[in-house]
Motif scaffolding. Structure first.
Motif, short mmCIF file in Angstrom:
data_model
loop_
_atom_site.label_atom_id
_atom_site.label_comp_id
_atom_site.label_asym_id
_atom_site.label_seq_id
_atom_site.Cartn_x
_atom_site.Cartn_y
_atom_site.Cartn_z
N ILE A 6 0.83 -1.21 0.00
CA ILE A 6 0.00 0.00 0.00
C ILE A 6 0.86 1.25 0.00
O ILE A 6 0.62 2.20 -0.75
N ALA A 7 1.92 1.25 0.83
CA ALA A 7 2.81 2.41 0.87
C ALA A 7 3.51 2.62 -0.46
O ALA A 7 3.65 3.75 -0.95
N SER A 8 3.96 1.53 -1.08
CA SER A 8 4.62 1.63 -2.38
C SER A 8 3.67 2.14 -3.45
O SER A 8 4.04 2.94 -4.32
N SER A 9 2.43 1.68 -3.38
CA SER A 9 1.42 2.07 -4.37
C SER A 9 1.20 3.57 -4.38
O SER A 9 1.12 4.20 -5.44
N THR A 10 1.09 4.16 -3.20
CA THR A 10 0.83 5.61 -3.15
C THR A 10 2.10 6.41 -3.45
O THR A 10 2.04 7.44 -4.14
N ALA A 11 3.25 5.93 -2.97
CA ALA A 11 4.50 6.66 -3.20
C ALA A 11 4.83 6.72 -4.69
O ALA A 11 5.33 7.74 -5.19
N THR A 12 4.55 5.64 -5.43
CA THR A 12 4.88 5.59 -6.86
C THR A 12 4.18 6.69 -7.64
O THR A 12 4.73 7.23 -8.62
N VAL A 13 2.95 7.03 -7.24
CA VAL A 13 2.18 8.05 -7.97
C VAL A 13 2.25 9.42 -7.30
O VAL A 13 1.55 10.35 -7.70
N GLY A 14 3.10 9.54 -6.27
CA GLY A 14 3.29 10.84 -5.62
C GLY A 14 2.16 11.24 -4.70
O GLY A 14 1.97 12.43 -4.42
N ALA A 15 1.40 10.26 -4.19
CA ALA A 15 0.29 10.56 -3.29
C ALA A 15 0.78 10.64 -1.85
O ALA A 15 1.73 9.95 -1.45
N ALA A 16 0.12 11.45 -1.05
CA ALA A 16 0.44 11.53 0.37
C ALA A 16 0.11 10.20 1.05
O ALA A 16 -0.81 9.50 0.63
N PRO A 17 0.84 9.82 2.09
CA PRO A 17 0.61 8.53 2.74
C PRO A 17 -0.83 8.32 3.20
O PRO A 17 -1.34 7.20 3.16
N GLU A 18 -1.51 9.40 3.61
CA GLU A 18 -2.88 9.24 4.10
C GLU A 18 -3.85 8.79 3.01
O GLU A 18 -4.92 8.26 3.31
N VAL A 19 -3.48 8.98 1.76
CA VAL A 19 -4.33 8.49 0.67
C VAL A 19 -4.48 6.97 0.77
O VAL A 19 -5.52 6.41 0.43
N GLY A 20 -3.44 6.31 1.26
CA GLY A 20 -3.44 4.86 1.37
C GLY A 20 -4.42 4.31 2.39
O GLY A 20 -4.65 3.11 2.45
N ALA A 21 -5.02 5.19 3.19
CA ALA A 21 -6.00 4.73 4.18
C ALA A 21 -7.35 4.43 3.53
O ALA A 21 -8.20 3.75 4.14
N GLN A 22 -7.56 4.89 2.30
CA GLN A 22 -8.83 4.68 1.61
C GLN A 22 -8.79 3.36 0.84
O GLN A 22 -7.76 2.98 0.31
N PRO A 23 -9.93 2.67 0.73
CA PRO A 23 -9.95 1.48 -0.13
C PRO A 23 -9.85 1.84 -1.60
O PRO A 23 -9.19 1.15 -2.39
N LEU A 24 -10.52 2.93 -2.00
CA LEU A 24 -10.48 3.46 -3.37
C LEU A 24 -10.20 4.95 -3.32
O LEU A 24 -10.61 5.63 -2.36
N HIS A 25 -9.54 5.45 -4.34
CA HIS A 25 -9.25 6.89 -4.36
C HIS A 25 -10.47 7.65 -4.83
O HIS A 25 -10.90 7.50 -5.98
N GLU A 26 -10.99 8.49 -3.97
CA GLU A 26 -12.22 9.22 -4.28
C GLU A 26 -11.96 10.71 -4.32
O GLU A 26 -12.67 11.53 -3.73
N GLY A 27 -10.90 11.07 -5.01
CA GLY A 27 -10.53 12.46 -5.19
C GLY A 27 -9.68 12.59 -6.43
O GLY A 27 -9.63 11.68 -7.27
N VAL A 28 -9.00 13.72 -6.57
CA VAL A 28 -8.03 13.94 -7.65
C VAL A 28 -6.75 14.44 -7.00
O VAL A 28 -6.78 15.39 -6.21
N LEU A 29 -5.64 13.77 -7.27
CA LEU A 29 -4.38 14.20 -6.67
C LEU A 29 -4.01 15.60 -7.12
O LEU A 29 -4.22 15.97 -8.28
N PRO A 30 -3.43 16.40 -6.23
CA PRO A 30 -2.93 17.72 -6.65
C PRO A 30 -1.79 17.58 -7.64
O PRO A 30 -1.09 16.56 -7.66
N PHE A 31 -1.61 18.60 -8.47
CA PHE A 31 -0.53 18.58 -9.45
C PHE A 31 0.00 19.99 -9.63
O PHE A 31 -0.77 20.92 -9.92
N ASP A 32 1.31 20.16 -9.44
CA ASP A 32 1.92 21.48 -9.56
C ASP A 32 2.92 21.56 -10.69
O ASP A 32 3.72 22.50 -10.77
N GLY A 33 2.89 20.57 -11.58
CA GLY A 33 3.81 20.57 -12.70
C GLY A 33 5.09 19.79 -12.45
O GLY A 33 5.97 19.73 -13.33
N THR A 34 5.22 19.16 -11.28
CA THR A 34 6.43 18.39 -10.95
C THR A 34 6.37 17.01 -11.59
O THR A 34 5.37 16.30 -11.47
N THR A 35 7.45 16.65 -12.27
CA THR A 35 7.56 15.32 -12.88
C THR A 35 8.20 14.36 -11.90
O THR A 35 9.25 14.65 -11.32
#
Length: 483
Positions: free
Chosen positions: A349-378
């Motif tokens: 779960i931690a690897s899954s969120t880190a790979t896409v640049g999501a905050a660790p707390e995103v991993g507490a959800q069973p499904l992602h029910e939002g849109v990750l922020p994006f500031d132009g960072t690759t």
């Protein structure tokens, strides 16, 4: 930052409703392709499904693109700009799994499975292409929509072979997506790679009676692998080398093996870095042959370039994703996702969120029910994709679609099990909306395309695309058919 779009947000809502109305046929297609689960360059049934659907939607279809039997292009409209949607449909070996079951349960022993969600990827890109064409036609604007049926992404670099033949040269931009665990823009620098067979030829002999007369090709493979393993200490930290012994020379230990083969996959952040490491791996092969008194040869199987991100288009797609929001998951979707997550570790779960640049707390959800922020960072990349070769030629923008439980690793039975789920369908449709909306912006805003093209030129230094696959290497379906 651009405004949400220069179109009325109500128009995005109308486009969203149009995608929903079209979606049942494409959802059904994604399920049929899941059932076909064909390997690279053998996706004949999947391709026929897609061609029939695109012809029914009024697209003109060109088959056998770049001479590859499972590559095709479907086109509708006229004039410029020309916007392409990239679709995939190949599966992975040995990943047969029953759909909708939250435990490893093989459907057909030894069969394939869609462990990377390409059944969804192709159907979602087709849905976006048809919706964008319909919206463009309704507006009276000029432009051409293309859907590219791209075979062999999994270890085949189908798009790279297509790119070498100029298939993408007249595009103004290309759009794609990938099934995953979040809804977000995909801005990551995937790695370039070379996949190469190394074959050794020796001399057979009785391993006990006259071993001194033999020259072991298997010894050469093993020595090459040892040499490459020592090389790991001295190669750049962001490069990778993997191998598989594909021919050990037979099953008789009392015979000195006269032939053996190993397949190497060599990765680097840039093509030049992968190429430099490839040369060092070749030196290991040559040294192993000298030490064992064998002969060696190599065959380049495929290669691909690194992905060139395009922040201009990514920012616009992000704004469209924000307006559209997350898929409307329900209690049943969450329950199945929780059942899948029960089979995963905290590290998954931690690897899954880190790979896409999501905050660790995103991993507490069973499904992602939002849109990750994006500031132009690759984000840095670790895998490879032949989308990279398209991105070297034209501006490319991609998004992730939330189709799997958070924590789901790619290329696993868990991914296959979710490939026909209602949640996966919802994530696919939402990604199609974002792709269609971004295409419509590109059709209507010449400035957006010009800035995207200027960014590509800046990132590549204005260099013309150079295909990493040598000209004399043909796609696997054509090997053995040359005169």
């Amino acid at each position: 930052m651009d405004s949400i779009t220069r179109n009325d947000p109500l128009e995005l809502d109308r486009l969203s409703a149009e995608v929903e109305a079209l979606s049942p046929d494409y959802v059904a297609m994604s399920d049929r392709i899941w059932g076909h689960a064909e390997l690279r360059f053998l996706e004949h049934e999947s391709v026929e499904e897609q061609i029939a659907q695109m012809e029914a939607a009024g697209f003109r279809v060109t088959r056998d693109v770049a001479g590859i039997p499972t590559a095709f292009v479907a086109e509708s409209g006229e004039g410029g700009p020309v916007i392409g949607f990239l679709g995939e449909f190949d599966a992975l070996a040995g990943l047969s799994q029953e759909a909708g079951v939250a435990e490893p349960r093989t459907a057909t022993p030894g069969a394939t499975g869609h462990g990377c969600g390409h059944n969804l990827l192709g159907a979602g890109a087709m849905l976006a292409a048809v919706a964008a064409r319909d919206a463009l036609r309704a507006s009276g604007a000029k432009g051409t929509v293309r859907y590219y049926g791209c075979p062999g992404e999994e270890g085949g670099s189908g798009k790279t072979f297509m790119a070498r033949e100029g298939v993408f040269d007249d595009l103004d931009a290309a759009i794609c997506w990938h099934p995953g665990v979040v809804s977000s823009v995909m801005s990551s620098a995937s790695m370039a790679n070379f996949q190469v067979y190394f074959r050794f030829r020796g001399r057979a002999s009785h391993a006990a009676g006259s071993p001194w007369l033999g020259r072991s090709a298997l010894d050469a493979v093993e020595l090459m692998n040892v040499g490459v393993n020592y090389l790991r200490e001295h190669m750049p930290l962001d490069c990778r080398v993997h191998y598989a012994i594909t021919n050990s020379g037979g099953n008789s230990p009392n015979v000195v093996q006269a032939e053996a083969e190993v397949l190497y996959l060599i990765r680097g952040p840039k093509v030049a870095q992968a190429q430099a490491l490839f040369e060092r791996v070749k030196a290991c092969a040559e040294g192993a042959a000298i030490m064992t008194g064998t002969r060696w040869e190599m065959e380049v199987d495929k290669a691909c370039s690194e992905t060139v991100p395009n922040t201009v288009l990514e920012m616009r797609m992000h704004q469209n994703l924000q307006h559209l929001g997350a898929p409307a998951f329900d209690a049943a979707d969450r329950a199945f996702a929780e059942a899948i997550r029960a089979t995963l570790s905290e590290e998954d779960i931690a690897s899954s969120t880190a790979t896409v640049g999501a905050a660790p707390e995103v991993g507490a959800q069973p499904l992602h029910e939002g849109v990750l922020p994006f500031d132009g960072t690759t984000l840095p990349g670790s895998g490879s994709t032949d989308v990279g070769d398209v991105s070297q030629i034209v501006p490319v923008v991609q998004c992730w679609g939330a189709t799997w439980a958070i924590g789901t690793p790619f290329h696993t039975w868990q991914a296959v099990a979710q490939g026909k789920s209602p949640a996966a369908h919802k994530g696919m449709v939402q990604a199609a909306k974002a792709m269609a909306a971004t295409a419509l912006d590109a059709f209507r805003e010449s400035e957006l395309l010009e800035r995207a093209k200027a960014e590509l030129k800046h990132r590549t230094g204005g260099r013309a695309y150079a295909c990493p696959i040598p000209k004399d290497v043909v796609a696997p379906p054509l090997r053995g058919k040359q005169a």
